[in-house]
Every structure is written in C-alpha cells, then in structure tokens.
Design an enzyme around this catalytic site. Structure first.
Site, PDB file in Angstrom:
ATOM      1  N   ASP A 283     -24.758 -69.104 -82.365  1.00  0.00           N
ATOM      2  CA  ASP A 283     -24.934 -69.658 -81.854  1.00  0.00           C
ATOM      3  C   ASP A 283     -24.997 -70.491 -80.343  1.00  0.00           C
ATOM      4  O   ASP A 283     -25.085 -70.837 -79.338  1.00  0.00           O
ATOM      5  CB  ASP A 283     -25.188 -71.341 -83.011  1.00  0.00           C
ATOM      6  CG  ASP A 283     -25.404 -73.111 -81.886  1.00  0.00           C
ATOM      7  OD1 ASP A 283     -26.141 -73.073 -81.718  1.00  0.00           O
ATOM      8  OD2 ASP A 283     -24.397 -73.320 -81.242  1.00  0.00           O
TER       9      ASP A 283
ATOM     10  N   ALA B 285     -25.037 -67.409-110.450  1.00  0.00           N
ATOM     11  CA  ALA B 285     -23.947 -68.539-111.271  1.00  0.00           C
ATOM     12  C   ALA B 285     -24.574 -69.962-110.850  1.00  0.00           C
ATOM     13  O   ALA B 285     -25.726 -70.388-111.358  1.00  0.00           O
ATOM     14  CB  ALA B 285     -23.617 -69.168-109.127  1.00  0.00           C
TER      15      ALA B 285
ATOM     16  N   ASP C 198     -23.537 -65.564 -90.820  1.00  0.00           N
ATOM     17  CA  ASP C 198     -23.771 -66.881 -91.405  1.00  0.00           C
ATOM     18  C   ASP C 198     -25.985 -67.283 -91.494  1.00  0.00           C
ATOM     19  O   ASP C 198     -26.177 -67.845 -91.653  1.00  0.00           O
ATOM     20  CB  ASP C 198     -23.533 -68.597 -90.331  1.00  0.00           C
ATOM     21  CG  ASP C 198     -22.065 -68.162 -89.958  1.00  0.00           C
ATOM     22  OD1 ASP C 198     -21.718 -67.535 -90.969  1.00  0.00           O
ATOM     23  OD2 ASP C 198     -21.524 -67.655 -89.048  1.00  0.00           O
TER      24      ASP C 198
ATOM     25  N   SER D  85     -21.991 -68.383 -78.661  1.00  0.00           N
ATOM     26  CA  SER D  85     -22.338 -66.952 -77.916  1.00  0.00           C
ATOM     27  C   SER D  85     -23.996 -67.494 -77.166  1.00  0.00           C
ATOM     28  O   SER D  85     -24.434 -66.879 -75.981  1.00  0.00           O
ATOM     29  CB  SER D  85     -22.569 -66.035 -78.986  1.00  0.00           C
ATOM     30  OG  SER D  85     -21.488 -65.818 -79.362  1.00  0.00           O
TER      31      SER D  85
ATOM     32  N   THR E  52     -25.247 -62.826 -86.428  1.00  0.00           N
ATOM     33  CA  THR E  52     -24.007 -63.566 -87.409  1.00  0.00           C
ATOM     34  C   THR E  52     -24.446 -63.683 -89.058  1.00  0.00           C
ATOM     35  O   THR E  52     -25.360 -63.490 -89.276  1.00  0.00           O
ATOM     36  CB  THR E  52     -23.962 -65.181 -86.957  1.00  0.00           C
ATOM     37  OG1 THR E  52     -23.095 -65.971 -88.002  1.00  0.00           O
ATOM     38  CG2 THR E  52     -25.098 -66.064 -86.875  1.00  0.00           C
TER      39      THR E  52
ATOM     40  N   ASP F 133     -27.233 -68.645 -89.679  1.00  0.00           N
ATOM     41  CA  ASP F 133     -28.080 -70.469 -89.074  1.00  0.00           C
ATOM     42  C   ASP F 133     -28.392 -70.055 -87.399  1.00  0.00           C
ATOM     43  O   ASP F 133     -28.162 -71.460 -86.965  1.00  0.00           O
ATOM     44  CB  ASP F 133     -26.275 -71.055 -89.358  1.00  0.00           C
ATOM     45  CG  ASP F 133     -25.116 -70.878 -88.352  1.00  0.00           C
ATOM     46  OD1 ASP F 133     -25.431 -70.102 -87.726  1.00  0.00           O
ATOM     47  OD2 ASP F 133     -23.989 -70.819 -87.311  1.00  0.00           O
TER      48      ASP F 133
ATOM     49  N   GLY G 287     -17.990 -63.886 -83.996  1.00  0.00           N
ATOM     50  CA  GLY G 287     -17.097 -63.654 -85.306  1.00  0.00           C
ATOM     51  C   GLY G 287     -18.366 -62.402 -85.509  1.00  0.00           C
ATOM     52  O   GLY G 287     -19.608 -62.344 -85.490  1.00  0.00           O
TER      53      GLY G 287
ATOM     54  N   ARG H 262     -13.366 -64.703 -79.904  1.00  0.00           N
ATOM     55  CA  ARG H 262     -13.835 -65.821 -79.345  1.00  0.00           C
ATOM     56  C   ARG H 262     -12.983 -66.359 -77.670  1.00  0.00           C
ATOM     57  O   ARG H 262     -11.623 -66.190 -77.791  1.00  0.00           O
ATOM     58  CB  ARG H 262     -13.850 -66.998 -80.124  1.00  0.00           C
ATOM     59  CG  ARG H 262     -14.185 -66.486 -81.372  1.00  0.00           C
ATOM     60  CD  ARG H 262     -14.359 -68.019 -81.995  1.00  0.00           C
ATOM     61  NE  ARG H 262     -15.686 -67.779 -82.829  1.00  0.00           N
ATOM     62  CZ  ARG H 262     -15.494 -67.153 -84.759  1.00  0.00           C
ATOM     63  NH1 ARG H 262     -14.200 -66.541 -85.012  1.00  0.00           N
ATOM     64  NH2 ARG H 262     -16.120 -66.437 -85.172  1.00  0.00           N
TER      65      ARG H 262
ATOM     66  N   ARG I 155     -19.694 -70.958 -92.188  1.00  0.00           N
ATOM     67  CA  ARG I 155     -18.980 -71.973 -91.215  1.00  0.00           C
ATOM     68  C   ARG I 155     -20.074 -73.239 -91.871  1.00  0.00           C
ATOM     69  O   ARG I 155     -19.336 -73.865 -93.549  1.00  0.00           O
ATOM     70  CB  ARG I 155     -19.720 -71.559 -89.763  1.00  0.00           C
ATOM     71  CG  ARG I 155     -19.000 -72.126 -88.683  1.00  0.00           C
ATOM     72  CD  ARG I 155     -19.966 -71.948 -87.145  1.00  0.00           C
ATOM     73  NE  ARG I 155     -18.978 -71.060 -87.837  1.00  0.00           N
ATOM     74  CZ  ARG I 155     -18.571 -70.390 -86.164  1.00  0.00           C
ATOM     75  NH1 ARG I 155     -17.697 -71.570 -85.304  1.00  0.00           N
ATOM     76  NH2 ARG I 155     -18.213 -69.600 -85.455  1.00  0.00           N
TER      77      ARG I 155
HETATM   78  P1  ADP Z   1     -20.943 -67.920 -82.413  1.00  0.00           P
HETATM   79  O1  ADP Z   1     -21.325 -67.130 -81.401  1.00  0.00           O
HETATM   80  O2  ADP Z   1     -21.136 -66.743 -83.647  1.00  0.00           O
HETATM   81  O3  ADP Z   1     -21.302 -68.816 -82.931  1.00  0.00           O
HETATM   82  P2  ADP Z   1     -18.123 -69.014 -81.356  1.00  0.00           P
HETATM   83  O4  ADP Z   1     -19.335 -70.348 -81.773  1.00  0.00           O
HETATM   84  O5  ADP Z   1     -17.402 -68.836 -81.930  1.00  0.00           O
HETATM   85  O6  ADP Z   1     -19.178 -68.102 -81.806  1.00  0.00           O
HETATM   86  O7  ADP Z   1     -19.199 -68.788 -80.070  1.00  0.00           O
HETATM   87  C1  ADP Z   1     -18.530 -67.437 -79.273  1.00  0.00           C
HETATM   88  C2  ADP Z   1     -18.406 -67.694 -77.782  1.00  0.00           C
HETATM   89  O8  ADP Z   1     -19.377 -67.880 -77.461  1.00  0.00           O
HETATM   90  C3  ADP Z   1     -16.739 -68.746 -77.379  1.00  0.00           C
HETATM   91  O9  ADP Z   1     -15.756 -68.190 -77.717  1.00  0.00           O
HETATM   92  C4  ADP Z   1     -17.025 -69.063 -76.154  1.00  0.00           C
HETATM   93  O10 ADP Z   1     -16.487 -68.306 -75.336  1.00  0.00           O
HETATM   94  C5  ADP Z   1     -18.873 -69.313 -76.084  1.00  0.00           C
HETATM   95  N1  ADP Z   1     -19.231 -70.024 -76.528  1.00  0.00           N
HETATM   96  C6  ADP Z   1     -19.266 -71.160 -77.164  1.00  0.00           C
HETATM   97  N2  ADP Z   1     -19.828 -72.407 -76.853  1.00  0.00           N
HETATM   98  C7  ADP Z   1     -20.192 -72.561 -75.823  1.00  0.00           C
HETATM   99  C8  ADP Z   1     -20.516 -73.182 -75.030  1.00  0.00           C
HETATM  100  N3  ADP Z   1     -21.105 -74.920 -75.821  1.00  0.00           N
HETATM  101  N4  ADP Z   1     -20.643 -73.126 -73.612  1.00  0.00           N
HETATM  102  C9  ADP Z   1     -20.322 -71.762 -73.459  1.00  0.00           C
HETATM  103  N5  ADP Z   1     -19.845 -70.549 -73.730  1.00  0.00           N
HETATM  104  C10 ADP Z   1     -19.677 -71.101 -74.808  1.00  0.00           C
HETATM  105  O1  F6P Z   2     -19.246 -67.819 -88.143  1.00  0.00           O
HETATM  106  C1  F6P Z   2     -18.744 -66.570 -88.366  1.00  0.00           C
HETATM  107  C2  F6P Z   2     -18.034 -66.689 -89.508  1.00  0.00           C
HETATM  108  O2  F6P Z   2     -17.242 -65.424 -90.330  1.00  0.00           O
HETATM  109  C3  F6P Z   2     -18.514 -68.136 -90.856  1.00  0.00           C
HETATM  110  O3  F6P Z   2     -18.433 -67.173 -91.519  1.00  0.00           O
HETATM  111  C4  F6P Z   2     -16.435 -68.033 -90.656  1.00  0.00           C
HETATM  112  O4  F6P Z   2     -16.755 -69.610 -90.991  1.00  0.00           O
HETATM  113  C5  F6P Z   2     -16.139 -67.569 -89.712  1.00  0.00           C
HETATM  114  O5  F6P Z   2     -16.786 -66.880 -88.758  1.00  0.00           O
HETATM  115  C6  F6P Z   2     -14.439 -67.367 -89.854  1.00  0.00           C
HETATM  116  O6  F6P Z   2     -13.887 -66.872 -88.548  1.00  0.00           O
HETATM  117  P1  F6P Z   2     -12.568 -66.368 -87.948  1.00  0.00           P
HETATM  118  O7  F6P Z   2     -12.999 -65.056 -88.080  1.00  0.00           O
HETATM  119  O8  F6P Z   2     -12.198 -67.100 -86.351  1.00  0.00           O
HETATM  120  O9  F6P Z   2     -11.566 -66.715 -89.123  1.00  0.00           O
END
Ligand code: ADP
Ligand code: F6P
Length: 319
Positions: A103, A186, A127, A105, A125, A129, A11, A72, A171
């Site tokens: 996380d 709130a 989030d 990424s 991010t 997190d 994201g 993604r 998330r």
């Molecule tokens: P964020 O980085 O914000 O947590 P995602 O969880 O959607 O977002 O992860 C982003 C991208 O990172 C995924 O679409 C994928 O290409 C890669 N990725 C996620 N998890 C893994 C993993 N366990 N191993 C390798 N690549 C990953």
């Molecule tokens: O990780 C960032 C975030 O905006 C989260 O807060 C939310 O759950 C998710 O991404 C939404 O993802 P998408 O853009 O795929 O709807």
C-alpha cells in the site's frame, strides 16, 4: 515505450524475484530497455540505477527476497522527495516505472503518476492487505512458512503437554493469522479485525482440557496485540505451562511457492503489457484468476476484510 524501470519497495515478499525476472524478460522480448532501480525509492533518489539484461535475472526464479534490494524511504513521502524522484526518472529518459510493493509503495507510485511519470504497481506483500485483487505476491509463501513452523511447534507442544501462543506477522491485517490458524489447527485465532475477549480464549482452552486435551495452540496476528501479553494472561489465569513464539521475519523469507512464482510472473509480464498500452496509475492484479488493472485510488478506497466464514470455520473445527 522505449525504456522502463522496475523497483521493489517496502517489506520484501517471496515472489519479488520471479516478478522482476518477468518484467525484465517480457520487456526485452518486446524490444524495451529495462532499468533496475536498487533499494526502492531510496535508490530512485540516489540514482542507484542498473541496466538489466536477460542474464541479470538468471537463477532467481526460485529465490526469496529481491535481487534489487528494498528499502523504506521516509524522504519519498515528502513533495520535495517525489519531485526529485520524478526528475531522476525524466533525466534517465525512463517512460514508465513498475513498482513491486504494498500500500505505501503504491502511494509513492501514485504520486509519481500525478507528476507525469507512468507507473504500474504489482501488489507484493506477505500481509495480503491490498484490496481489489485475489491475493498479493508473497502471501502464499508466508502462510506456508507459518504453517510449517506451527506444525513443528505442535510436535513439541504435544510432547511437553504445553500451551503455545504463536504471534504471526500481517501488520494491521489478520490474513496470515486466519489462514495459518485454520490450517494449523489452532484452538483460538485472534485477529485485529474481530474484537475478542481473552476470557473466551480461556473458555476454549478449558473446554479442551475437560475433553482430555493436553496441548493447545493460540495464533495471534501482530495487529491484534502482543503474543507475549496473551501468553502472560493465559499463564496467570490457568497455571498452564505456556510458551510464546513470535515467528517474525522468518515469514518474509524462503523460496517462493509455485503459486507465488506463477502469480508474480503473470503480474510482472502484465505490468509491462499495461505500460506498453500507455496505462498508468494502476495496479496490475488478478480478479477471479483473470488479469486486471485497477486505478490506485480505487484500491485505496476499498478494504480487504478477512473472510468471516473462514474465521467461523476455524472456530468450529477447533471446538
Ligand atoms: P509497503 O509498500 O509494503 O506498504 P511501506 O508502507 O513501508 O511498505 O512503504 C514503502 C515506501 O513507500 C515508504 O518507505 C515510502 O518511501 C513510500 N511511501 C509510503 N507511503 C507513501 C506516501 N503516502 N506517499 C509517497 N510515498 C510513500
Ligand atoms: O509489511 C510486511 C511486514 O513484514 C509486516 O508484516 C510487518 O509488520 C512489517 O513488515 C515488519 O517490518 P520491518 O521489516 O521493518 O521489521
């Protein structure tokens, strides 16, 4: 270190642009060639590489989103995808890769590190997190956006004497909800990290009504349940005029706050510095305001919990 690449993944987060700017300009300052990989790991697999110059990152320090686009990419979660990504980086003569993302990424960056490509992650991010750092790039802006929206909703809630349930992003984490709930005044804040009973929400609402309160705000994190369902429950159990707003992706956009611009700039430059030092498999962050480098494995093993004293305070102040 002659050639580094930078990509944004997952994201988008306000601050990614100033972060990319910092990588490009710090890299060039040190005589390093900088390559931008567009569309995250998807672009890595497709060879969507562009040469970055000083002017490539002009006029973006104030912009939300990411000029490198993001994506993604499920394919990169497979061993085959990771090997192809590694090969594309090798073929392009790239010595190190800087990844802005969350996380997921970072897991991708760790996979590349294990294959032999130097990688550094910048926690980005909305989030917030990611553990082992003060705060992630984008969180401050997202909270500010959420609060501005809550303030606006409060105006109409007051005028119509209504109860509003506002669902915010995050998330599976409640950091945005907690900050926005406290700063937005709130009556109830519902987080995924704190088990809750909707009957308590009713008690808090009724206590306010007894004191002559005519409007209320309930903030729920998306990871704690559905705002629509909470709204339905409150409506059915109180007969109050309840409306639900899901803030959604508005929280991901907008100009990064000064705080996010400064953080992203510092971390982007720090990531380049870590590459120059030959570091790899680490997150570039801040701890107590000081720059730090933490191995991805350590980051994954830890967990960032919401500050319960802030949660308690939100409940006290909205009594
Ligand atoms: P964020 O980085 O914000 O947590 P995602 O969880 O959607 O977002 O992860 C982003 C991208 O990172 C995924 O679409 C994928 O290409 C890669 N990725 C996620 N998890 C893994 C993993 N366990 N191993 C390798 N690549 C990953
Ligand atoms: O990780 C960032 C975030 O905006 C989260 O807060 C939310 O759950 C998710 O991404 C939404 O993802 P998408 O853009 O795929 O709807």
């Amino acid at each position: 270190m002659k050639k580094i690449a930078v990509l944004t993944s997952g994201g988008d987060a306000p601050g990614m642009n100033p972060g990319i700017r910092a990588v490009v300009r710090t890299g060039i300052y040190h005589g390093i060639e900088v390559i931008g990989i567009r569309h995250g790991y998807a672009g890595l697999l497709q060879g969507d590489f562009i040469s970055m110059q000083l002017e490539s990152v002009g006029d973006i320090v104030q912009r939300g989103g990411t000029c490198l686009y993001t994506a993604r990419c499920p394919e990169f979660m497979t061993e085959d995808g990771q090997l192809r990504g590694y090969k594309n980086l090798q073929d392009a003569g790239i010595d190190a890769l800087i990844v802005f993302g969350g996380d997921g990424s970072f897991h991708g960056a760790l996979a590349l590190h294990r294959l032999g490509i130097k990688t550094i992650g910048v926690p980005s991010t909305i989030d917030n997190d990611i553990a082992c750092c003060d705060v992630t790039v984008g969180f401050d802006t997202a909270v500010q956006t959420a609060i501005e929206s809550i303030d606006k909703i409060r105006d109409t809630a007051t005028s119509h004497e209504r109860t509003y349930v506002i669902e915010v992003m995050g998330r599976s984490a409640g950091h945005i909800a907690l900050q926005a709930g406290l700063a937005g005044g709130a009556e109830s804040v519902l987080l995924p990290e704190v088990p809750y009973d909707l009957k308590d929400v009713l008690v808090r609402l009724e206590r306010g009504i007894m004191r002559g309160k005519k409007h209320s705000i309930i903030v729920i994190a998306e990871g704690a349940g559905s705002g629509v369902e909470v709204g339905k429950y409150v409506r059915e159990h109180t007969g109050l005029d309840v409306r639900v707003t899901v803030l959604g992706h508005v929280q991901r956009g907008g100009a990064p706050t000064a705080r996010d611009r400064v953080l992203a700039s510092r971390l982007g430059a720090h990531a380049v510095e870590l590459c120059r030092q030959g570091e790899s498999g680490k997150m570039a962050g801040t701890q107590n305001g000081e720059l730090c480098a933490v191995p991805f494995e350590t980051v994954f093993a830890a967990e960032r919990k919401p500050d319960m004293s802030v949660y308690d305070l939100a409940n006290i102040l909205s009594i």
